[in-house]
Design a protein around this motif. Structure first.
Motif, PDB file in Angstrom:
ATOM      1  N   ALA A 398      40.660  63.614 -48.995  1.00 45.08           N
ATOM      2  CA  ALA A 398      40.384  63.813 -50.421  1.00 45.08           C
ATOM      3  C   ALA A 398      40.542  65.247 -50.888  1.00 45.08           C
ATOM      4  CB  ALA A 398      38.960  63.324 -50.732  1.00 45.08           C
ATOM      5  N   VAL A 399      40.346  66.222 -49.988  1.00 49.03           N
ATOM      6  CA  VAL A 399      40.365  67.626 -50.403  1.00 49.03           C
ATOM      7  C   VAL A 399      41.635  68.328 -49.943  1.00 49.03           C
ATOM      8  CG1 VAL A 399      39.134  69.834 -50.286  1.00 49.03           C
ATOM      9  CG2 VAL A 399      37.842  67.677 -50.347  1.00 49.03           C
ATOM     10  N   TRP A 400      41.934  68.226 -48.649  1.00 48.30           N
ATOM     11  CA  TRP A 400      43.078  68.958 -48.102  1.00 48.30           C
ATOM     12  C   TRP A 400      44.385  68.173 -48.195  1.00 48.30           C
ATOM     13  CZ3 TRP A 400      39.406  69.491 -43.426  1.00 48.30           C
ATOM     14  CH2 TRP A 400      38.411  70.422 -43.739  1.00 48.30           C
ATOM     15  N   LYS A 401      44.293  66.858 -48.459  1.00 49.57           N
ATOM     16  CA  LYS A 401      45.474  65.997 -48.629  1.00 49.57           C
ATOM     17  C   LYS A 401      46.381  66.030 -47.391  1.00 49.57           C
ATOM     18  CE  LYS A 401      44.102  65.655 -52.979  1.00 49.57           C
ATOM     19  NZ  LYS A 401      43.369  64.466 -53.456  1.00 49.57           N
ATOM     20  N   LEU A 402      45.740  65.959 -46.221  1.00 53.36           N
ATOM     21  CA  LEU A 402      46.482  66.078 -44.958  1.00 53.36           C
ATOM     22  C   LEU A 402      46.637  64.745 -44.239  1.00 53.36           C
ATOM     23  CD1 LEU A 402      44.840  69.354 -43.598  1.00 53.36           C
ATOM     24  CD2 LEU A 402      47.034  69.114 -44.771  1.00 53.36           C
ATOM     25  N   GLY A 403      46.203  63.641 -44.855  1.00 53.45           N
ATOM     26  CA  GLY A 403      46.324  62.351 -44.197  1.00 53.45           C
ATOM     27  C   GLY A 403      45.439  61.317 -44.855  1.00 53.45           C
ATOM     28  N   LEU A 404      45.189  60.219 -44.131  1.00 55.50           N
ATOM     29  CA  LEU A 404      44.405  59.109 -44.652  1.00 55.50           C
ATOM     30  C   LEU A 404      43.213  58.824 -43.737  1.00 55.50           C
ATOM     31  CD1 LEU A 404      47.214  56.617 -45.762  1.00 55.50           C
ATOM     32  CD2 LEU A 404      45.926  58.221 -47.185  1.00 55.50           C
ATOM     33  N   ASP A 405      42.149  58.299 -44.334  1.00 58.38           N
ATOM     34  CA  ASP A 405      40.876  58.076 -43.655  1.00 58.38           C
ATOM     35  C   ASP A 405      40.640  56.574 -43.480  1.00 58.38           C
ATOM     36  OD1 ASP A 405      38.293  58.141 -42.741  1.00 58.38           O
ATOM     37  OD2 ASP A 405      37.431  59.112 -44.510  1.00 58.38           O
ATOM     38  N   MET A 406      40.447  56.128 -42.228  1.00 56.17           N
ATOM     39  CA  MET A 406      40.203  54.709 -41.938  1.00 56.17           C
ATOM     40  C   MET A 406      38.753  54.457 -41.525  1.00 56.17           C
ATOM     41  SD  MET A 406      43.441  53.256 -39.776  1.00 56.17           S
ATOM     42  CE  MET A 406      42.900  54.056 -38.255  1.00 56.17           C
ATOM     43  N   LYS A 407      37.829  55.312 -41.878  1.00 53.62           N
ATOM     44  CA  LYS A 407      36.466  55.172 -41.350  1.00 53.62           C
ATOM     45  C   LYS A 407      35.866  53.816 -41.689  1.00 53.62           C
ATOM     46  CE  LYS A 407      34.168  58.613 -43.240  1.00 53.62           C
ATOM     47  NZ  LYS A 407      34.976  59.407 -44.161  1.00 53.62           N
ATOM     48  N   ASP A 408      35.023  53.345 -40.775  1.00 51.71           N
ATOM     49  CA  ASP A 408      34.273  52.101 -40.922  1.00 51.71           C
ATOM     50  C   ASP A 408      35.159  50.858 -40.895  1.00 51.71           C
ATOM     51  OD1 ASP A 408      31.799  53.428 -41.099  1.00 51.71           O
ATOM     52  OD2 ASP A 408      32.117  53.812 -43.226  1.00 51.71           O
ATOM     53  N   THR A 409      36.390  50.989 -40.438  1.00 56.25           N
ATOM     54  CA  THR A 409      37.256  49.825 -40.241  1.00 56.25           C
ATOM     55  C   THR A 409      37.873  49.906 -38.856  1.00 56.25           C
ATOM     56  OG1 THR A 409      39.271  50.886 -41.085  1.00 56.25           O
ATOM     57  CG2 THR A 409      37.871  49.785 -42.695  1.00 56.25           C
ATOM     58  N   CYS A 410      38.161  48.766 -38.278  1.00 57.57           N
ATOM     59  CA  CYS A 410      38.920  48.719 -37.021  1.00 57.57           C
ATOM     60  C   CYS A 410      39.644  47.386 -36.988  1.00 57.57           C
ATOM     61  CB  CYS A 410      38.003  48.882 -35.815  1.00 57.57           C
ATOM     62  SG  CYS A 410      38.907  49.155 -34.280  1.00 57.57           S
ATOM     63  N   ASP A 411      40.677  47.298 -37.805  1.00 58.18           N
ATOM     64  CA  ASP A 411      41.439  46.068 -37.994  1.00 58.18           C
ATOM     65  C   ASP A 411      42.912  46.359 -37.760  1.00 58.18           C
ATOM     66  OD1 ASP A 411      43.207  44.493 -40.170  1.00 58.18           O
ATOM     67  OD2 ASP A 411      41.567  43.206 -39.474  1.00 58.18           O
ATOM     68  N   ARG A 412      43.558  45.542 -36.956  1.00 58.06           N
ATOM     69  CA  ARG A 412      44.950  45.813 -36.559  1.00 58.06           C
ATOM     70  C   ARG A 412      45.902  45.925 -37.749  1.00 58.06           C
ATOM     71  NH1 ARG A 412      45.749  40.609 -32.820  1.00 58.06           N
ATOM     72  NH2 ARG A 412      43.638  41.315 -32.278  1.00 58.06           N
ATOM     73  N   LYS A 413      45.655  45.132 -38.779  1.00 53.01           N
ATOM     74  CA  LYS A 413      46.556  45.184 -39.940  1.00 53.01           C
ATOM     75  C   LYS A 413      46.371  46.483 -40.720  1.00 53.01           C
ATOM     76  CE  LYS A 413      47.056  40.200 -40.505  1.00 53.01           C
ATOM     77  NZ  LYS A 413      46.830  39.011 -41.394  1.00 53.01           N
ATOM     78  N   ILE A 414      45.110  46.931 -40.859  1.00 56.48           N
ATOM     79  CA  ILE A 414      44.848  48.197 -41.550  1.00 56.48           C
ATOM     80  C   ILE A 414      45.423  49.359 -40.751  1.00 56.48           C
ATOM     81  CG2 ILE A 414      43.025  49.798 -42.268  1.00 56.48           C
ATOM     82  CD1 ILE A 414      41.308  47.350 -42.947  1.00 56.48           C
ATOM     83  N   ILE A 415      45.258  49.303 -39.423  1.00 54.38           N
ATOM     84  CA  ILE A 415      45.793  50.361 -38.566  1.00 54.38           C
ATOM     85  C   ILE A 415      47.309  50.424 -38.686  1.00 54.38           C
ATOM     86  CG2 ILE A 415      46.091  51.083 -36.152  1.00 54.38           C
ATOM     87  CD1 ILE A 415      43.258  49.730 -35.687  1.00 54.38           C
ATOM     88  N   GLU A 416      47.964  49.286 -38.585  1.00 54.86           N
ATOM     89  CA  GLU A 416      49.427  49.241 -38.715  1.00 54.86           C
ATOM     90  C   GLU A 416      49.879  49.772 -40.072  1.00 54.86           C
ATOM     91  OE1 GLU A 416      53.004  45.905 -39.170  1.00 54.86           O
ATOM     92  OE2 GLU A 416      51.008  45.274 -38.508  1.00 54.86           O
ATOM     93  N   LYS A 417      49.233  49.303 -41.131  1.00 54.78           N
ATOM     94  CA  LYS A 417      49.622  49.724 -42.485  1.00 54.78           C
ATOM     95  C   LYS A 417      49.410  51.223 -42.683  1.00 54.78           C
ATOM     96  CE  LYS A 417      48.624  48.990 -47.377  1.00 54.78           C
ATOM     97  NZ  LYS A 417      47.767  48.271 -48.365  1.00 54.78           N
ATOM     98  N   THR A 418      48.275  51.743 -42.208  1.00 51.09           N
ATOM     99  CA  THR A 418      47.981  53.169 -42.395  1.00 51.09           C
ATOM    100  C   THR A 418      48.993  54.035 -41.657  1.00 51.09           C
ATOM    101  OG1 THR A 418      45.638  52.596 -42.573  1.00 51.09           O
ATOM    102  CG2 THR A 418      46.181  54.919 -42.281  1.00 51.09           C
TER     103      THR A 418
END
Length: 470
Positions: A398-418
């Motif tokens: 949100a601040v440094w714009k250096l990537g994406l945050d997947m906290k509180d999830t551990c789902d193969r589809k979300i991981i693949e998409k991210t």
């Protein structure tokens, strides 16, 4: 005939864990480069692992008798993979063993100042009456420290404890983070009730920062300046001297540094990376303390293989919680890993992140890992585990714009998409942002940079302490 007084003698005391020992050894070498004498307190377990897996002992002998390890025996040496286990170590094992040792060293060793890991408050009490100034070194980010420090205010405002289950509700009473902080971004122990031992311990030790002579932070003004300014209202004497690993490389002409790793590094991964196209590989590591269930491991594994990206994955021996006997790996994962994956027990992480083949870093966002990724301009995919990592990951996105945050999830589809979003859809956006921050990180540790100047100021201040004690 006057003789020149001996150099100031600095006693350095890290918390006995990989990230803490690593960064405080970097600080040690920077102070040795400035001609100070150093005694480094280290647990027997960590001392043994450094001897087995690194060249740090021989590396530091070049400072001609100005450095020594002082080994601490009798500490708890089990896992510290939860807030609760860390709390027991900080509140029980460490003080019992270290208080009498510190008391003797401060009296008998002509110590000019004590630089102690700020996760521990008891050295402040030991040093009272000795005339030895205590400097706190926090190995976490400034944003995490400020969140820790602000917990009493969050309790007073009613933000803690949480009412209801909506973790996306905004936290608007934490000054400097009102625009983007959510409940889920607060440190992990904030999800407990107010009597939680870890929460109370963090409140206490963070507030004790104001009692220290000064505060050292492994960060730089261009990255966390606004948050440092918030802390400075309560702790006026702050030295931002990071990123320490980059600072050490900039100050050491030989460019020879020790990895300071408490794990054996498998350097065959570098040969594997040499065969890959630029910015094509996803590097995956959750640091030295994170543990996952077998179910989580499988979700990550499916997500990595299904992303179609080459991946280098650090799988520590103790990464997976052993609570079942099911070790069978699905055929598609075995085949996908043979084609595109490389798994190792531990890696020389700074070298891996600096490799041109690495295009992104799936990380727990421990502070050392986050800084190492920033310095090398590698975009991040965040999966924080506990403590400071939750807030680090929010700043990454949100601040440094250096990537994406997947906290509180551990789902193969979300991981693949991210993975695909960071390494394909928004690849150039994140690379440009990461490159810009990497330039700032390198500039700050070179002559004229803010961290460069702050380190010089720290050294001069320690030398003045030595003069004052004569």
């Amino acid at each position: 005939m006057d003789t020149e007084p001996p150099p100031p003698h600095v006693l350095i005391f890290p918390f006995p864990a990989q990230g803490h020992v690593n960064s405080m050894l970097k600080l040690t070498e920077l102070l040795l480069e400035a001609s100070l004498n150093i005694t480094f307190l280290i647990s027997a377990k960590d001392h043994d692992r450094l001897a087995r897996f690194t060249t740090v002992h021989s590396h530091l002998t070049r400072y001609l008798g100005r450095f020594r390890f002082h080994v601490i025996h009798g500490l708890y040496e089990g896992p510290m993979d939860t807030d609760e286990k860390l709390s027991v170590m900080i509140a029980d094992s460490l003080p019992k063993v270290a208080v009498p040792l510190l008391r003797d060293l401060l009296v008998d060793s002509h110590v000019t100042c004590l630089i102690v890991d700020g996760i521990m408050g008891f050295p402040i009490d030991v040093a009272k009456g000795t005339g030895v100034p205590v400097i706190f070194f926090r190995t976490i980010s400034a944003c995490a420290l400020w969140a820790y420090f602000s917990v009493p205010g969050l309790i007073n405002s009613g933000d803690l404890p949480f009412q209801g289950t909506n973790l996306d509700e905004r936290i608007v009473s934490l000054e400097g983070m009102e625009a983007f902080l959510r409940r889920r971004d607060l440190p992990s122990f904030c999800r407990s009730d107010l009597n939680n031992q870890t929460l109370q311990q963090v409140i206490g030790v963070s507030r004790r920062t104001t009692e220290a002579h000064a505060l050292l932070l492994n960060t730089f003004d261009e990255l966390e300046g606004p948050i440092v300014s918030q802390i400075q209202k309560h702790c006026p004497n702050i030295y931002t001297i990071g990123p320490l690993h980059a600072h050490l490389k900039a100050r050491t002409l030989s460019k020879l540094t020790s990895s300071n790793s408490l794990f054996e590094e498998d350097k065959t991964c570098i040969t594997w990376l040499d065969q890959k196209a630029p910015k094509s590989v996803l590097y995956v590591s959750f640091g030295s303390l994170v543990t996952v269930t077998r179910e989580q491991l499988m979700e990550f594994w499916h997500g990595l293989v299904n992303s179609g990206k080459p991946f280098l994955w650090v799988i520590r021996d103790d990464l997976v919680l052993k609570h079942d006997d099911e070790n069978k790996v699905p055929y598609e994962l075995e085949e996908g890993t043979k084609k595109r994956g490389y798994m190792v027990g531990w890696v020389p992480q700074e070298d891996v992140l600096a490799h041109p083949a690495v295009g992104a870093f799936l990380t727990h966002n421990g502070w050392n890992s986050t800084l190492e990724s920033i310095v090398e301009g590698v975009p991040m995919i965040s999966w924080p585990y506990f403590a400071d990592q939750q807030i680090n990951s929010r700043f990454v996105e949100a601040v440094w714009k250096l990537g994406l945050d997947m906290k509180d999830t551990c789902d193969r589809k979300i991981i693949e998409k991210t993975i695909k979003v960071v390494m394909e859809d928004r690849k150039m956006e994140f690379i440009e942002s990461a490159d810009r921050m990497a330039r700032l990180a390198k500039e700050t540790v070179n002559e004229g940079g803010s961290s460069y100047g702050n380190l010089n100021r720290l050294v001069e201040d320690i030398k003045m302490m030595g003069v004052g004690s004569k």
